[in-house]
Design an enzyme around this catalytic site. Structure first.
Site, PDB file in Angstrom:
ATOM      1  N   CYS A 236       8.383   7.545  36.586  1.00  0.00           N
ATOM      2  CA  CYS A 236       9.496   8.130  35.837  1.00  0.00           C
ATOM      3  C   CYS A 236       9.266   9.624  35.914  1.00  0.00           C
ATOM      4  O   CYS A 236       8.153  10.098  35.648  1.00  0.00           O
ATOM      5  CB  CYS A 236       9.478   7.660  34.382  1.00  0.00           C
ATOM      6  SG  CYS A 236      10.622   8.594  33.326  1.00  0.00           S
TER       7      CYS A 236
ATOM      8  N   ASP B   7      19.216  14.170  36.920  1.00  0.00           N
ATOM      9  CA  ASP B   7      18.406  13.243  36.102  1.00  0.00           C
ATOM     10  C   ASP B   7      19.181  12.971  34.816  1.00  0.00           C
ATOM     11  O   ASP B   7      20.211  13.613  34.544  1.00  0.00           O
ATOM     12  CB  ASP B   7      17.031  13.877  35.790  1.00  0.00           C
ATOM     13  CG  ASP B   7      16.118  12.936  35.001  1.00  0.00           C
ATOM     14  OD1 ASP B   7      16.149  11.719  35.243  1.00  0.00           O
ATOM     15  OD2 ASP B   7      15.377  13.418  34.124  1.00  0.00           O
ATOM     16  N   SER B   8      18.667  12.044  34.007  1.00  0.00           N
ATOM     17  CA  SER B   8      19.278  11.782  32.700  1.00  0.00           C
ATOM     18  C   SER B   8      18.962  12.903  31.711  1.00  0.00           C
ATOM     19  O   SER B   8      19.669  13.085  30.730  1.00  0.00           O
ATOM     20  CB  SER B   8      18.725  10.471  32.143  1.00  0.00           C
ATOM     21  OG  SER B   8      17.313  10.580  32.031  1.00  0.00           O
TER      22      SER B   8
ATOM     23  N   GLU C 289      10.850  14.747  26.490  1.00  0.00           N
ATOM     24  CA  GLU C 289      12.020  15.550  26.064  1.00  0.00           C
ATOM     25  C   GLU C 289      11.614  16.456  24.889  1.00  0.00           C
ATOM     26  O   GLU C 289      11.956  17.644  24.860  1.00  0.00           O
ATOM     27  CB  GLU C 289      13.181  14.645  25.632  1.00  0.00           C
ATOM     28  CG  GLU C 289      13.858  13.889  26.754  1.00  0.00           C
ATOM     29  CD  GLU C 289      14.831  14.726  27.596  1.00  0.00           C
ATOM     30  OE1 GLU C 289      15.447  15.674  27.073  1.00  0.00           O
ATOM     31  OE2 GLU C 289      14.962  14.416  28.798  1.00  0.00           O
TER      32      GLU C 289
ATOM     33  N   HIS D  22      10.040  11.957  34.087  1.00  0.00           N
ATOM     34  CA  HIS D  22       9.652  12.611  32.829  1.00  0.00           C
ATOM     35  C   HIS D  22       8.127  12.675  32.666  1.00  0.00           C
ATOM     36  O   HIS D  22       7.624  13.561  31.972  1.00  0.00           O
ATOM     37  CB  HIS D  22      10.226  11.843  31.625  1.00  0.00           C
ATOM     38  CG  HIS D  22      11.647  12.173  31.311  1.00  0.00           C
ATOM     39  ND1 HIS D  22      12.701  11.756  32.094  1.00  0.00           N
ATOM     40  CD2 HIS D  22      12.193  12.895  30.284  1.00  0.00           C
ATOM     41  CE1 HIS D  22      13.837  12.195  31.556  1.00  0.00           C
ATOM     42  NE2 HIS D  22      13.556  12.889  30.457  1.00  0.00           N
TER      43      HIS D  22
ATOM     44  N   CYS E 101      15.260  11.027  39.522  1.00  0.00           N
ATOM     45  CA  CYS E 101      15.162  10.029  38.460  1.00  0.00           C
ATOM     46  C   CYS E 101      14.886   8.685  39.122  1.00  0.00           C
ATOM     47  O   CYS E 101      15.669   8.242  39.965  1.00  0.00           O
ATOM     48  CB  CYS E 101      16.495   9.984  37.706  1.00  0.00           C
ATOM     49  SG  CYS E 101      16.631   8.629  36.526  1.00  0.00           S
TER      50      CYS E 101
HETATM   51  N1  DGL Z   1      13.646  10.472  34.301  1.00  0.00           N
HETATM   52  C1  DGL Z   1      14.092   9.153  34.453  1.00  0.00           C
HETATM   53  C2  DGL Z   1      13.331   8.342  35.453  1.00  0.00           C
HETATM   54  O1  DGL Z   1      12.719   8.898  36.323  1.00  0.00           O
HETATM   55  C3  DGL Z   1      14.813   8.406  33.370  1.00  0.00           C
HETATM   56  C4  DGL Z   1      14.366   8.493  31.953  1.00  0.00           C
HETATM   57  C5  DGL Z   1      15.395   7.844  31.033  1.00  0.00           C
HETATM   58  O2  DGL Z   1      16.497   8.393  30.904  1.00  0.00           O
HETATM   59  O3  DGL Z   1      15.114   6.775  30.471  1.00  0.00           O
HETATM   60  O4  DGL Z   1      13.351   7.139  35.445  1.00  0.00           O
END
Ligand code: DGL
Length: 262
Positions: free
Chosen positions: A189, A11-12, A153, A191, A75
């Site tokens: 997402c 993931d990012s 985060e 996150h 992600c």
């Molecule tokens: N966790 C990520 C997703 O599912 C990306 C969040 C990001 O880096 O903007 O899209």
């Protein structure tokens, strides 16, 4: 198959931990390498071209170094843009993350659903295709929120997440035509499931759906019959830029006790 060959999550940032958790619950003996492209974070603000170049190259390096049995692009942004290129570049199974629009379409009674993702994810034609296939009779309200990514985060780094910030992040979604009738929100997402309590407070009565459990089942299916170590080693996290030291507490809750830089 080497029993020590890990599952690689990518993931990012910390979002992929919401996919790692249900996977560990199903496959407690799986060795884990969790990779976060913190130097490229956030992905949601990047262009398709940037991500299509960056993600396959990074995964190539990670696979060369850690020799995983399977890679998970945990992600939505990277999956909706680069999954095909990654699959073409790697010779191991690659599991991607698909916005859970199908279950949302099945669950909604009001026939108004929301897709909450990053800005890059919600503008993908892939999302419109899923909506047309699985929620054709629904009003689908798409909203990209970099604010929620940053809040997730911050939460995992140990910061307090003010509820008014979460409310402000989802306000444009509720203000859209028929926004008040949303009864299911797709957390598109990875996150966002990390903020599920805060989102439940900001969106009372709205059912949240995400792809984590489905991805975990897919990983279990693809690794069926493969050997695992008798006692799994502690999970390893690999970052492309140094993470905040305070993240260690949250990582430990996901079974990750070692942090390295790529
Ligand atoms: N966790 C990520 C997703 O599912 C990306 C969040 C990001 O880096 O903007 O899209």
């Amino acid at each position: 198959m080497d029993p020590a060959a890990p599952l690689l999550f990518f993931d990012s940032g910390v979002g992929g931990l919401s996919v790692l958790a249900p996977t560990r619950a199903l496959l407690p003996k799986a060795p884990i390498v969790y990779a976060a492209d913190s130097a490229g974070f956030p992905y949601g603000g990047k262009s398709e071209a940037e991500l299509a170049a960056r993600v396959p190259a990074l995964l190539g390096r990670l696979v060369e170094r850690y020799r995983p049995r399977l890679a998970v692009i945990a992600c939505n942004t990277a999956s909706t843009i680069a999954l095909d290129q990654v699959r073409a570049a790697l010779d191991i199974p690659v599991v991607g993350t698909v916005p859970a629009i199908k279950p949302a379409g099945e669950l909604s009674k009001s026939r108004v659903i929301a897709v909450l993702g990053t800005e890059a994810t919600v503008r993908q034609p892939y999302v419109d295709d899923l909506a047309a296939r699985f929620a054709a009779d629904c009003t689908v309200i798409c909203h990209g929120s970099p604010e929620l990514v940053a809040l997730a985060e911050a939460k995992l780094a140990g910061d307090y997440v003010p509820l008014e910030d979460v409310r402000a992040a989802v306000a444009p979604m509720l203000a859209a035509p028929r926004g008040g009738e949303i009864d299911v929100v797709v957390l598109a997402c990875t996150h966002f499931p990390l903020l599920c309590e805060e989102l439940a407070a900001a969106l009372p009565g709205v059912v949240q759906v995400d792809g984590g459990a489905g991805i975990a089942r897919r990983i279990a299916y693809l690794t069926q019959g493969q050997p695992w170590p008798l006692a799994p080693p502690p999970g390893l996290a690999v970052f492309t830029a140094p993470p905040p030291a305070t993240l260690a507490v949250s990582l430990a809750q996901f079974g990750i006790n070692e942090v390295k830089l790529l």
